[in-house]
Design an enzyme around this catalytic site. Structure first.
Site, PDB file in Angstrom:
ATOM      1  N   HIS A  10       0.843  -1.182   0.122  1.00  0.00           N
ATOM      2  CA  HIS A  10       0.021   0.004  -0.009  1.00  0.00           C
ATOM      3  C   HIS A  10       0.729   1.334  -0.004  1.00  0.00           C
ATOM      4  O   HIS A  10       0.356   2.284   0.290  1.00  0.00           O
ATOM      5  CB  HIS A  10      -0.937   0.124   1.174  1.00  0.00           C
ATOM      6  CG  HIS A  10      -2.042  -1.209   1.163  1.00  0.00           C
ATOM      7  ND1 HIS A  10      -2.764  -1.350   0.040  1.00  0.00           N
ATOM      8  CD2 HIS A  10      -1.856  -2.257   1.886  1.00  0.00           C
ATOM      9  CE1 HIS A  10      -3.454  -2.446   0.460  1.00  0.00           C
ATOM     10  NE2 HIS A  10      -3.105  -3.118   1.466  1.00  0.00           N
ATOM     11  N   ARG A  16      -6.164  16.021   0.518  1.00  0.00           N
ATOM     12  CA  ARG A  16      -5.070  16.653   0.532  1.00  0.00           C
ATOM     13  C   ARG A  16      -4.083  16.800  -0.827  1.00  0.00           C
ATOM     14  O   ARG A  16      -4.691  16.195  -1.724  1.00  0.00           O
ATOM     15  CB  ARG A  16      -4.042  16.029   1.633  1.00  0.00           C
ATOM     16  CG  ARG A  16      -3.616  14.528   1.049  1.00  0.00           C
ATOM     17  CD  ARG A  16      -2.849  13.770   1.751  1.00  0.00           C
ATOM     18  NE  ARG A  16      -2.432  12.578   1.068  1.00  0.00           N
ATOM     19  CZ  ARG A  16      -2.973  11.337   0.905  1.00  0.00           C
ATOM     20  NH1 ARG A  16      -3.958  11.237   1.857  1.00  0.00           N
ATOM     21  NH2 ARG A  16      -2.654  10.416   0.360  1.00  0.00           N
TER      22      ARG A  16
HETATM   23  C1  MV4 Z   1     -10.169  -2.993  -2.737  1.00  0.00           C
HETATM   24  C2  MV4 Z   1      -9.588  -3.886  -3.677  1.00  0.00           C
HETATM   25  C3  MV4 Z   1     -10.431  -4.802  -4.446  1.00  0.00           C
HETATM   26  N1  MV4 Z   1     -11.643  -4.778  -4.253  1.00  0.00           N
HETATM   27  N2  MV4 Z   1     -11.552  -2.929  -2.614  1.00  0.00           N
HETATM   28  C4  MV4 Z   1      -6.313  -0.958  -0.586  1.00  0.00           C
HETATM   29  C5  MV4 Z   1      -6.138   0.264   0.173  1.00  0.00           C
HETATM   30  C6  MV4 Z   1      -7.578   0.772   0.025  1.00  0.00           C
HETATM   31  N3  MV4 Z   1      -7.175   2.070  -0.437  1.00  0.00           N
HETATM   32  C7  MV4 Z   1      -8.654   0.210  -0.947  1.00  0.00           C
HETATM   33  N4  MV4 Z   1      -7.662  -1.076  -1.316  1.00  0.00           N
HETATM   34  C8  MV4 Z   1      -8.196  -2.105  -2.247  1.00  0.00           C
HETATM   35  N5  MV4 Z   1      -9.721  -1.990  -2.177  1.00  0.00           N
HETATM   36  C9  MV4 Z   1     -12.094  -3.884  -3.471  1.00  0.00           C
HETATM   37  N6  MV4 Z   1     -13.457  -3.853  -3.375  1.00  0.00           N
HETATM   38  C10 MV4 Z   1      -8.163  -3.784  -3.797  1.00  0.00           C
HETATM   39  C11 MV4 Z   1      -7.442  -2.722  -2.830  1.00  0.00           C
HETATM   40  C12 MV4 Z   1      -6.024  -2.890  -3.098  1.00  0.00           C
HETATM   41  C13 MV4 Z   1      -5.454  -1.764  -3.653  1.00  0.00           C
HETATM   42  C14 MV4 Z   1      -5.874  -0.746  -3.830  1.00  0.00           C
HETATM   43  C15 MV4 Z   1      -5.261   0.378  -4.397  1.00  0.00           C
HETATM   44  C16 MV4 Z   1      -4.044   0.389  -4.606  1.00  0.00           C
HETATM   45  C17 MV4 Z   1      -3.277  -0.728  -4.323  1.00  0.00           C
HETATM   46  C18 MV4 Z   1      -3.949  -1.876  -3.924  1.00  0.00           C
HETATM   47  C19 MV4 Z   1      -3.415  -2.842  -3.391  1.00  0.00           C
HETATM   48  C20 MV4 Z   1      -3.825  -4.173  -3.015  1.00  0.00           C
HETATM   49  C21 MV4 Z   1      -5.333  -3.886  -2.725  1.00  0.00           C
END
Ligand code: MV4
Length: 498
Positions: free
Chosen positions: A235, A294
Site C-alpha cells: 500500500h 490533501r
Molecule cells: C479494494 C480492492 C479490491 N476490491 N476493494 C487497498 C487500500 C484501499 N485504498 C483500498 N484497497 C483496495 N480495495 C475492493 N472492493 C483492492 C485494493 C487494493 C489496492 C488498491 C489500491 C492500490 C493498491 C492496492 C493494493 C492491494 C489492494
C-alpha cells in the site's frame, strides 16, 4: 493575499511550498522538532520555529504547538502538506478557530471523506459508480454474511475509518468470514480507535487510477486528468505516472472518470485540491474507492502534464480567489513519471537505511525535476518517513519519459546510505512495465522474479580490470572496451575527476 504561511511539515514537501511561496512574495515559516534543526526545510525557509521533541506526537502532530508557532511568528495561513495532520478535520477546524486560513478543503469535507462509508454514500448520491457493498458499517458478521450471500465471494472487509489498507481483509470462502471479520475489526480498532467494518465485492487484479480535482470557494470545480498508481508495495506507491496507459487506450475513459470524480467532489461541497481514487479493470470499468482530501505526494506528474503549479493554485483558492481557468482550458501534454527515492535496501527486503549522506549528486537536464529534501552531510533520521526525494521525468511520449528516467537514475549518486534506485532500474527495464501492463499486484509479481541488485561488470571490463591490476595497462596501447555506457567506466571517471 497572505503575508506569511506556516508549513506544518518537513522534508521535500516543505521545500515544495517554500519555493512557490517565494515566487509569490509570501514569507515562509518552517517548523522543526529537536532532530530537524539541521534539515533542509529549516535552512531554506524565511523563518523557522521549534515545536518540540523528535516524536511526531510531540511536534508535527501536535496541534497546539503548531498553532502556538503560527501565533508567535504572525503567520496568517497554514499548509499541512501530506501525512501528519493533513487529513485531520480537527486540525483544519482549529486553524480556522485560531484565525488562520487552512490551505485545504473545509473541515466538513475532510470529516465526510474520512469515513469511508460516508464517502461511498456521498459519491453514490452524486452519481459516481461505487463498488457493490454495504451502505454502512456492519456491526456483526451476520450482516457481512448476508451481503456475501447476495454478492458472492470473494469479498473485501474494510475499516469504516480506514484507508491505506489497514483493517482490510480479503475473504474467499464463507468459513473464513467470521475470523476475518474479527481480525479486521480489532486491527481497525487498534489503528483508528474505531472497529466498524463494511463489506465490498472484491475487484480482482484491478488498477489504481486516481483523478486530481481542484475547486474554488465559489463552486467552480475542474479535474486535471488521471494518475496511474498501480505500481505499489504494501500500500505504498512506488511509481506514479500521468497519463495512465490504460486510460490512453480506452476512448472516452478520461472524460467518464473525470466527470465521475467531479460528481463526487461536488456532492461533498469540495474546494481546494483533492484526489478521487478509483479501481479500474482492463475493460475500462471503474469504481469510486475513496477520496484523499490533501495535496498528494505524486502531484508533480500532474503539474508536468498540465503545466500548472498546484501549490500556487491551492494558496490562491484558500485566499478566496476564483479558479483562473475552466475545464476546457485544461490541456494535457506528454507523459510524466515519478520515482519515490527512499533510504532503504531493496536487496534486503527494503529494510530502512537511515544514516549520514556522505556524497550526493542529483540528476538534472532536459525534462527532469528533482523534489529533494536532502543534502550531503545531513543524516536521514529514523524517526520520520525515509523518503529522500522524488525524481520526476517528462517528455512528449511515455517511451521517452522512461528513457529520461533511466538516464537520470544513472546520474543519481548517493553514498553513505542504501537507496531503492536499483528497484526503479529493474521496473523501468521490465517489458510488462514498458507495455503499460499494470495492476496492483504488478510489483509483488516482479519481486518474485530473480532481480540482480548488483549486476556484474561485462567481461571486457573484467579483462581491463585484470590488465590494470597486473600493471600491464598501457592506455596508448590497450584497446578500450566499446561499451562506454558501463557504470564501472563512469564510476572510474568520476573517481578521477574528484
Ligand atoms: C479494494 C480492492 C479490491 N476490491 N476493494 C487497498 C487500500 C484501499 N485504498 C483500498 N484497497 C483496495 N480495495 C475492493 N472492493 C483492492 C485494493 C487494493 C489496492 C488498491 C489500491 C492500490 C493498491 C492496492 C493494493 C492491494 C489492494
Amino acid at each position: 493575499m497572505f503575508s506569511k504561511v506556516l508549513i506544518a511539515n518537513c522534508g521535500e514537501i516543505a521545500l515544495r511550498f517554500i519555493r512557490t511561496l517565494r515566487e509569490m512574495g509570501i514569507c515562509s515559516l518552517s517548523v522543526y522538532s529537536d532532530i530537524d534543526r539541521p534539515a533542509l526545510h529549516v535552512r531554506k525557509a524565511d523563518e523557522a520555529a521549534h515545536i518540540g521533541p523528535a516524536a511526531s506526537s510531540e511536534s508535527y502532530l501536535n496541534i497546539d504547538r503548531i498553532l502556538d508557532a503560527a501565533r508567535r511568528h504572525g503567520a496568517d495561513a497554514i499548509h499541512p502538506g501530506y501525512g501528519f495532520l493533513s487529513e485531520n478535520a480537527g486540525f483544519a477546524q482549529a486553524c480556522e478557530d485560531g484565525g488562520f486560513t487552512f490551505i485545504g478543503p473545509s473541515p466538513r469535507s475532510i470529516a465526510l471523506m474520512g469515513s469511508k462509508t460516508e464517502a461511498r454514500r456521498v459519491a453514490k448520491s452524486g452519481g459516481a459508480p461505487i463498488v457493490p457493498g454495504t451502505d454502512s458499517g456492519v456491526t456483526s458478521v451476520t450482516e457481512a454474511s448476508a451481503f456475501a450471500r447476495e454478492a458472492g465471494f470473494p469479498v473485501m472487509l474494510k475499516a469504516v475509518a480506514g484507508g491505506g489498507g489497514k483493517g482490510m481483509r480479503r475473504v474467499d470462502r464463507r468459513e473464513d468470514l467470521s475470523s476475518a471479520f474479527d481480525a479486521a475489526s480489532s486491527e481497525a480498532a487498534r489503528a483508528f480507535g474505531d472497529g466498524r467494518i463494511y463489506a465490498e465485492k472484491l475487484i480482482e487484479n484491478a488498477r489504481h487510477i486516481e483523478i486530481q480535482v481542484l475547486g474554488d470557494k465559489h463552486g467552480n470545480l475542474v479535474h486535471l486528468g488521471e494518475r496511474e498508481c498501480s505500481v505499489q508495495r504494501r500500500h505504498q506507491k512506488v511509481i506514479e505516472e500521468s497519463p495512465s496507459p490504460l486510460v490512453v487506450r480506452m476512448p472516452g475513459m478520461r472524460e467518464r472518470m473525470g466527470e465521475a470524480a467531479l460528481r463526487a467532489a461536488r456532492a461533498a461541497g469540495y474546494y481546494n485540491a483533492g484526489t478521487i481514487e478509483f479501481l479500474a479493470d482492463n475493460s475500462g470499468s471503474f469504481y469510486f474507492l475513496e477520496m484523499n482530501t490533501r495535496l498528494q505526494v505524486e502531484h508533480p506528474v500532474t503539474e508536468l502534464v498540465t503545466g500548472l503549479d498546484l501549490v500556487r493554485l491551492q494558496i490562491q483558492i484558500a485566499a478566496g480567489e476564483r479558479l483562473p481557468f475552466t475545464q476546457d482550458q485544461v490541456a494535457l501534454r506528454g507523459a510524466a513519471i515519478e520515482c519515490r527515492i527512499y533510504a532503504e535496501d531493496p536487496a534486503n527486503n527494503f529494510f530502512p537505511s537511515p544514516g549520514r549522506i556522505e556524497q550526493l549528486s542529483e540528476p538534472g537536464g532536459p525534462g527532469v525535476r528533482v523534489d529533494s529534501g536532502i543534502y550531503s552531510g545531513w543524516t536521514v533520521p529514523l524517526e520520520y518517513d525515509p523518503m529522500l526525494s522524488k525524481l520526476i521525468a517528462w517528455s512528449e511520449t511515455r517511451e521517452h519519459a522512461i528513457e529520461r528516467m533511466l538516464r537520470s537514475l544513472g546520474e543519481y549518486h548517493v553514498s553513505g546510505i542504501k537507496s531503492n534506485i536499483p528497484l526503479f532500474q529493474a521496473i523501468l527495464n521490465d517489458p510488462a512495465f514498458r507495455a503499460g501492463d499494470l495492476h496492483t499486484g504488478y510489483l509483488d509479481q516482479l519481486l518474485k522474479t530473480e532481480i540482480d541488485w548488483n549486476p556484474k561488470p561485462p567481461p571486457e571490463l573484467l579483462r581491463l580490470a585484470a590488465l590494470v591490476a597486473s600493471k600491464q595497462f598501457r592506455p596508448d596501447r590497450t584497446e578500450l572496451p566499446t561499451s562506454l555506457e558501463s557504470r564501472w567506466l563512469r564510476t572510474g571517471r568520476e573517481d578521477l575527476l574528484r
